[in-house]
Design a protein around this motif. Structure first.
Motif, PDB file in Angstrom:
ATOM      1  N   ASP A 100       0.803  -1.223   0.000  1.00  0.00           N
ATOM      2  CA  ASP A 100       0.000   0.000   0.000  1.00  0.00           C
ATOM      3  C   ASP A 100       0.837   1.275   0.000  1.00  0.00           C
ATOM      4  O   ASP A 100       0.371   2.321  -0.425  1.00  0.00           O
ATOM      5  N   SER A 118       1.207   3.623  -2.973  1.00  0.00           N
ATOM      6  CA  SER A 118       0.222   4.622  -3.375  1.00  0.00           C
ATOM      7  C   SER A 118       0.526   5.999  -2.805  1.00  0.00           C
ATOM      8  O   SER A 118      -0.188   6.942  -3.071  1.00  0.00           O
ATOM      9  N   HIS A 131      -6.969   3.399  -8.484  1.00  0.00           N
ATOM     10  CA  HIS A 131      -6.444   3.067  -7.166  1.00  0.00           C
ATOM     11  C   HIS A 131      -6.410   4.341  -6.328  1.00  0.00           C
ATOM     12  O   HIS A 131      -6.169   5.427  -6.836  1.00  0.00           O
ATOM     13  N   LYS A 132      -6.650   4.196  -5.048  1.00  0.00           N
ATOM     14  CA  LYS A 132      -6.583   5.351  -4.145  1.00  0.00           C
ATOM     15  C   LYS A 132      -5.136   5.802  -4.034  1.00  0.00           C
ATOM     16  O   LYS A 132      -4.266   5.023  -3.640  1.00  0.00           O
ATOM     17  N   ARG A 133      -4.862   7.038  -4.396  1.00  0.00           N
ATOM     18  CA  ARG A 133      -3.510   7.583  -4.333  1.00  0.00           C
ATOM     19  C   ARG A 133      -3.439   8.653  -3.255  1.00  0.00           C
ATOM     20  O   ARG A 133      -4.366   9.452  -3.099  1.00  0.00           O
ATOM     21  N   GLU A 138      -8.685  14.040  -4.425  1.00  0.00           N
ATOM     22  CA  GLU A 138      -9.585  14.600  -3.413  1.00  0.00           C
ATOM     23  C   GLU A 138      -8.769  15.278  -2.316  1.00  0.00           C
ATOM     24  O   GLU A 138      -7.590  14.964  -2.108  1.00  0.00           O
ATOM     25  N   ALA A 147      -6.885  13.213   0.033  1.00  0.00           N
ATOM     26  CA  ALA A 147      -5.775  12.426  -0.520  1.00  0.00           C
ATOM     27  C   ALA A 147      -4.505  13.260  -0.699  1.00  0.00           C
ATOM     28  O   ALA A 147      -3.499  12.751  -1.192  1.00  0.00           O
TER      29      ALA A 147
END
Length: 282
Positions: free
Chosen positions: A54, A57, A170-172, A197, A200
């Protein structure tokens, strides 16, 4: 592995108008930004194995400036994204046994070492952007705001370039690490359009960050050496001012040259010594 030129994306921007807190301002002189993105390395460093790791990211972007104090020329700002394993606290030595092993705060390095590091940072950074904020803009909005604007533009252009080549499904998470005690006001609406966002993006101000974090140190080298290059160019044009030696700072030799030869177009007229020199000419 051979260098694949087609995967190096050159980035060039020329900004003549800027939106600052909802107000469009026509800049007194264009702000030029340049840099590149190594698309191959971006995917290798920050896309592959993202499901298994993870931390892949999280992208840490360092931002620094050079040239706030001089009376002459631009203030230069840079943003840099290093390979993932090379990003971190300098004291933890993530750069040990890498081509950037001597990297630290540019002010702590000799000019010779900075000149050695400059092409290496350009070569090994996954992405970088350098902004040149000319004296006319510094005079228009003041040096603090010009520096903050440069930091904002470098960050936004690098983020825009990165997101075009990242799988944003993918959540970055992006960490923007600013050298100093304050962060620029980023255009959050613009970033949301890029798929970033507010939750993020973490913008952090690091006092003396160029001696603490590798990505800020990398940005400090890019900003400092790029500014010095502009000073050497001015020195070649106006050798009687001794610019190569003082780099535009208010040394005795610089002030004597202004008294003898006058104020140049590249001098910052909003700075008190230049303002006084101009008043003395009338």
């Amino acid at each position: 592995m051979p260098h694949i030129e087609s995967n190096i994306l050159q980035v060039e921007r020329r900004i003549e108008q800027i939106d600052i807190k909802g107000q469009y301002i026509n800049l007194a002189s264009a702000i030029c930004l340049s840099g590149h993105l190594n698309v191959t390395e971006l995917h290798a460093q920050y896309t592959q194995n993202i499901a298994q790791n993870d931390t892949g990211s999280v992208l840490q972007i360092g931002v620094d400036e050079a040239g706030r104090g001089p009376l002459l020329g631009s203030v230069n700002v840079a943003a840099a994204l290093l390979p993932r394993a090379w990003s971190g606290l300098i004291e933890e030595q993530p750069l040990k046994d890498t081509p950037l092993s001597i990297l630290t705060d540019s002010k702590q390095l000799s000019e010779k070492k900075r000149d050695i590091l400059y092409p290496l940072v350009q070569q090994y950074a996954v992405g970088h952007i350098v902004a040149d904020i000319p004296a006319a803009v510094i005079d228009q909005i003041n040096i603090l705001q010009a520096t903050m604007l440069g930091m904002r533009l470098c960050t936004e252009v690098l983020l825009e370039t990165l997101t075009k080549h990242l799988d944003m499904e993918h959540k970055r998470f992006f960490e923007v690490l600013i050298d100093g005690n304050r962060c620029p006001d980023l255009d959050s609406a613009k970033l949301v359009k890029l798929g970033i966002e507010e939750s993020a993006l973490d913008c952090q101000a690091w006092v003396k960050g160029d001696g603490r974090h590798t990505s800020i140190a990398a940005a400090s080298i890019l900003a400092k050496v790029s500014r010095d290059k502009t000073m050497y160019a001015l020195d070649a044009e106006y050798p009687e001012y001794g610019i190569a030696k003082h780099k535009g700072y208010p040394t005795r030799a610089h002030m004597e040259a202004i008294s003898a030869h006058g104020v140049l177009a590249a001098h910052r007229r909003s700075f008190a010594p230049i303002r006084k020199a101009l008043e003395g000419e009338h």
